[in-house]
Write a protein that holds these residues in place. Structure first.
Motif, PDB file in Angstrom:
ATOM      1  N   PRO A 278       0.802  -1.237   0.000  1.00  0.00           N
ATOM      2  CA  PRO A 278       0.000   0.000   0.000  1.00  0.00           C
ATOM      3  C   PRO A 278       0.829   1.279   0.000  1.00  0.00           C
ATOM      4  O   PRO A 278       0.561   2.193  -0.784  1.00  0.00           O
ATOM      5  N   ASN A 279       1.838   1.376   0.874  1.00  0.00           N
ATOM      6  CA  ASN A 279       2.619   2.607   0.932  1.00  0.00           C
ATOM      7  C   ASN A 279       3.400   2.844  -0.349  1.00  0.00           C
ATOM      8  O   ASN A 279       3.587   3.986  -0.780  1.00  0.00           O
ATOM      9  N   HIS A 282       0.643   4.098  -2.987  1.00  0.00           N
ATOM     10  CA  HIS A 282       0.186   5.471  -2.734  1.00  0.00           C
ATOM     11  C   HIS A 282       1.334   6.471  -2.822  1.00  0.00           C
ATOM     12  O   HIS A 282       1.157   7.592  -3.312  1.00  0.00           O
ATOM     13  N   HIS A 344       5.145   9.133   7.495  1.00  0.00           N
ATOM     14  CA  HIS A 344       3.883   9.398   6.795  1.00  0.00           C
ATOM     15  C   HIS A 344       3.244  10.698   7.260  1.00  0.00           C
ATOM     16  O   HIS A 344       2.640  11.424   6.468  1.00  0.00           O
ATOM     17  N   GLN A 348       2.349  14.190   5.036  1.00  0.00           N
ATOM     18  CA  GLN A 348       1.020  14.797   5.044  1.00  0.00           C
ATOM     19  C   GLN A 348       1.082  16.279   5.413  1.00  0.00           C
ATOM     20  O   GLN A 348       0.410  17.114   4.796  1.00  0.00           O
ATOM     21  N   ALA A 508      -4.691  13.898  -0.855  1.00  0.00           N
ATOM     22  CA  ALA A 508      -5.656  12.827  -0.571  1.00  0.00           C
ATOM     23  C   ALA A 508      -4.962  11.464  -0.545  1.00  0.00           C
ATOM     24  O   ALA A 508      -5.262  10.613   0.308  1.00  0.00           O
ATOM     25  N   LEU A 509      -4.021  11.240  -1.469  1.00  0.00           N
ATOM     26  CA  LEU A 509      -3.280   9.981  -1.473  1.00  0.00           C
ATOM     27  C   LEU A 509      -2.382   9.855  -0.243  1.00  0.00           C
ATOM     28  O   LEU A 509      -2.252   8.766   0.333  1.00  0.00           O
ATOM     29  N   SER A 510      -1.758  10.954   0.166  1.00  0.00           N
ATOM     30  CA  SER A 510      -0.859  10.897   1.321  1.00  0.00           C
ATOM     31  C   SER A 510      -1.602  10.547   2.605  1.00  0.00           C
ATOM     32  O   SER A 510      -1.015   9.980   3.534  1.00  0.00           O
ATOM     33  N   LEU A 511      -2.882  10.866   2.673  1.00  0.00           N
ATOM     34  CA  LEU A 511      -3.669  10.525   3.865  1.00  0.00           C
ATOM     35  C   LEU A 511      -3.877   9.021   4.001  1.00  0.00           C
ATOM     36  O   LEU A 511      -4.291   8.547   5.066  1.00  0.00           O
ATOM     37  N   ARG A 512      -3.586   8.271   2.944  1.00  0.00           N
ATOM     38  CA  ARG A 512      -3.720   6.820   2.986  1.00  0.00           C
ATOM     39  C   ARG A 512      -2.408   6.123   3.339  1.00  0.00           C
ATOM     40  O   ARG A 512      -2.357   4.895   3.413  1.00  0.00           O
ATOM     41  N   ARG A 514       0.557   4.820   5.732  1.00  0.00           N
ATOM     42  CA  ARG A 514       0.523   4.272   7.083  1.00  0.00           C
ATOM     43  C   ARG A 514       1.938   4.124   7.619  1.00  0.00           C
ATOM     44  O   ARG A 514       2.902   4.089   6.854  1.00  0.00           O
TER      45      ARG A 514
END
Length: 529
Positions: A278-279, A282, A344, A348, A508-512, A514
């Motif tokens: 995921p990281n 994103h 992360h 953000q 918006a992508l950076s908020l995902r 982790r």
């Protein structure tokens, strides 16, 4: 780290140095807006296409060896750029620079990823990332200083002695590393050139369509296309949508070919399995969007400042200097903050600052705005950029297994350069289109005939706004000159708003993202030689 940071600086500076030199290059070589965009974007385009193949080659044959070879290619290409006698020659030299840069960048990133672990890793990536973000902004300052003292050609020529010094430093100080077991497995020596070719051609077609749309029309043809003895058939349909569609087909073919090669156990340029992390997924998308914003702004703002105020390259550079100051300030601090709050979170916070800065610039820019008016927002943007660039690479690669580090770092750098190439094409197109529409509206109530209005508008749009200075210097053209100033401000506002929207998507992508583990780093240090 000193040698690698200077190598990265050389690559990044030449990605942005052209922005401040562009007005003079346009004038000296008699370029159109499309030609100016090609000189700026072809570097990032070739860079993006070859990063992953050369990143893999570095993993197999030695990252220091690839760094040295890339630096030599870069220096020779820079000499060719300095001697270029026309737009075509300069575009070719810039493409060759992109080849050298695509060897240098993944070699440094893979070496950092292999050598540093634990807390040192965050600091090392902080240095590496701050050099990218800071030098991207400092490039225009250096270019302006060199161009003011000796002309734009010196900004390229100076890379020759710098390249020689870097090669000597690499042999003395930079460790040689390879992927674990690379020498033992002959099959792994295969490099995915079909994938590289499809990605290069697909991206080139998309960028070509975006850049040439303003010249030949986005759907209906506005100008005859003829090149190398080929005439585009008919006059109704522009070649631009056909080229863009071709790019989409080539990129779709890339996906099919890469999946087929992976299923057969053959090496691939684009490992889709990496995007299951995921990281990594994103982070790569966010990297592309960040570079769309940064390179797009650094393309537009020097043209605005010169078109409205006639400032020389050094003065334009000083206007952009706060961006570099902000990036260096927060880039060095980002590693310590990441160890406390998480990489992360740092990313953000940086994205929020970037979006706020570009929105503020869009709201405040006017025909009277000069370098000092831009400075506060460029400083804020730089502060955010330093935080984001320094740690986005760290958080994106932290969960990648060490055996795939070279390919993953190449993919990460490719994402940046794809964003750079598309950003220049996209934001440049928004700027040129807005400039043409705004100038046409402002000339509608003047005493010029419709044909004269169309001619002035076309010259302003195709000269990337530099024709505005000619209007100021022409007797009896005061009304048209003021209209050009206002139109440049409107076009810059449109470009900034488009940039803000793209950066908001990156936010918006950076908020995902982790928190990442560091479980692969110790293994990487043991396995890499």
């Amino acid at each position: 780290m000193v040698v690698m940071s200077l190598g990265v600086s050389l690559v990044v500076v030449d990605a942005t140095i052209v922005g401040v030199l562009l007005p003079r290059i346009v004038s000296d070589l008699d370029l159109t807006t499309a030609g100016a965009e090609w000189i700026t974007s072809v570097y990032a385009l070739v860079f993006a296409a070859l990063l992953i193949p050369f990143g893999r080659a570095g993993d197999l044959f030695g990252r220091r060896r690839m760094f040295v070879l890339g630096t030599a290619v870069f220096a020779v290409a820079s000499l060719a750029a300095a001697a270029a006698g026309g737009g075509g020659a300069l575009v070719a030299a810039r493409a060759a620079q992109g080849v050298g840069a695509s060897m240098i960048m993944p070699a440094t990133l893979s070496t950092v990823n292999a050598v540093f672990t634990g807390r040192d890793r965050a600091v090392a990536f902080g240095i590496w990332g701050s050099m990218i973000s800071g030098m991207a902004a400092l490039g225009p300052l250096l270019g302006g200083a060199v161009a003011t003292g000796g002309g734009w050609r010196w900004a390229f020529g100076i890379n020759v002695p710098l390249g020689a010094a870097l090669i000597a430093g690499a042999f003395r100080l930079m460790p040689e590393t390879r992927a674990a077991g690379a020498a033992a497995h002959g099959a792994l020596r295969e490099i995915d050139w079909p994938g590289a070719g499809l990605s290069a051609l697909g991206l080139a077609a998309l960028v070509c369509g975006l850049i040439e749309g303003q010249t030949y029309g986005w759907w209906a043809a506005t100008r005859r296309f003829s090149a190398a003895g080929f005439d585009w058939p008919g006059t109704a349909l522009s070649p631009v949508p056909v080229v863009i569609a071709l790019g989409a087909v080539l990129l779709a073919a890339l996906v099919v070919v890469e999946r087929s090669r992976a299923a057969a156990g053959r090496p691939v340029m684009l490992d889709f399995e990496l995007f299951r992390i995921p990281n990594f997924r994103h982070g790569n998308l966010a990297s592309s969007l960040i570079n769309v914003g940064e390179l797009g702004l650094l393309f537009v703002l020097p043209l605005f400042l010169l078109g409205v105020h006639g400032t020389n390259p050094l003065q334009i550079s000083v206007a952009i200097l706060p961006l570099a100051v902000g990036a260096f300030l927060t880039g060095g601090y980002a590693g310590r903050l990441a160890n406390k709050r998480g990489a992360h979170r740092v990313v953000q916070i940086g994205m929020v600052l970037e979006v706020a800065a570009v929105l503020a610039l869009a709201v405040t820019v006017s025909a009277t705005t000069g370098g000092f008016g831009l400075a506060p927002w460029m400083l804020l943007y730089g502060l955010g950029l330093g935080l984001t660039s320094a740690q986005l690479t760290n958080v994106s690669l932290a969960d990648v297994p060490p055996a795939r580090a070279g390919q993953a770092s190449g993919t990460q750098s490719t994402a940046r350069q794809v964003g750079a190439a598309l950003g220049i094409a996209l934001i440049g197109t928004v700027f040129a289109t807005g400039l043409g529409h705004a100038m046409s509206d402002r000339l509608a109530g003047t005493s010029l005939t419709p044909a004269e209005q169309a001619s002035v508008t076309r010259h302003l749009r195709e000269s990337a706004g530099t024709y505005g200075r000619d209007l100021h210097d022409s007797p009896g053209m005061a009304v048209e000159a003021h209209a050009a100033d206002a139109s440049l401000a409107v076009a810059t506002r449109h470009a900034a708003l488009a940039t803000a929207a793209i950066l908001a998507a990156g936010l918006a992508l950076s908020l995902r993202l982790r928190p990442s583990t560091d479980r692969h780093r110790e293994e990487s240090k043991r396995q890499d030689g």
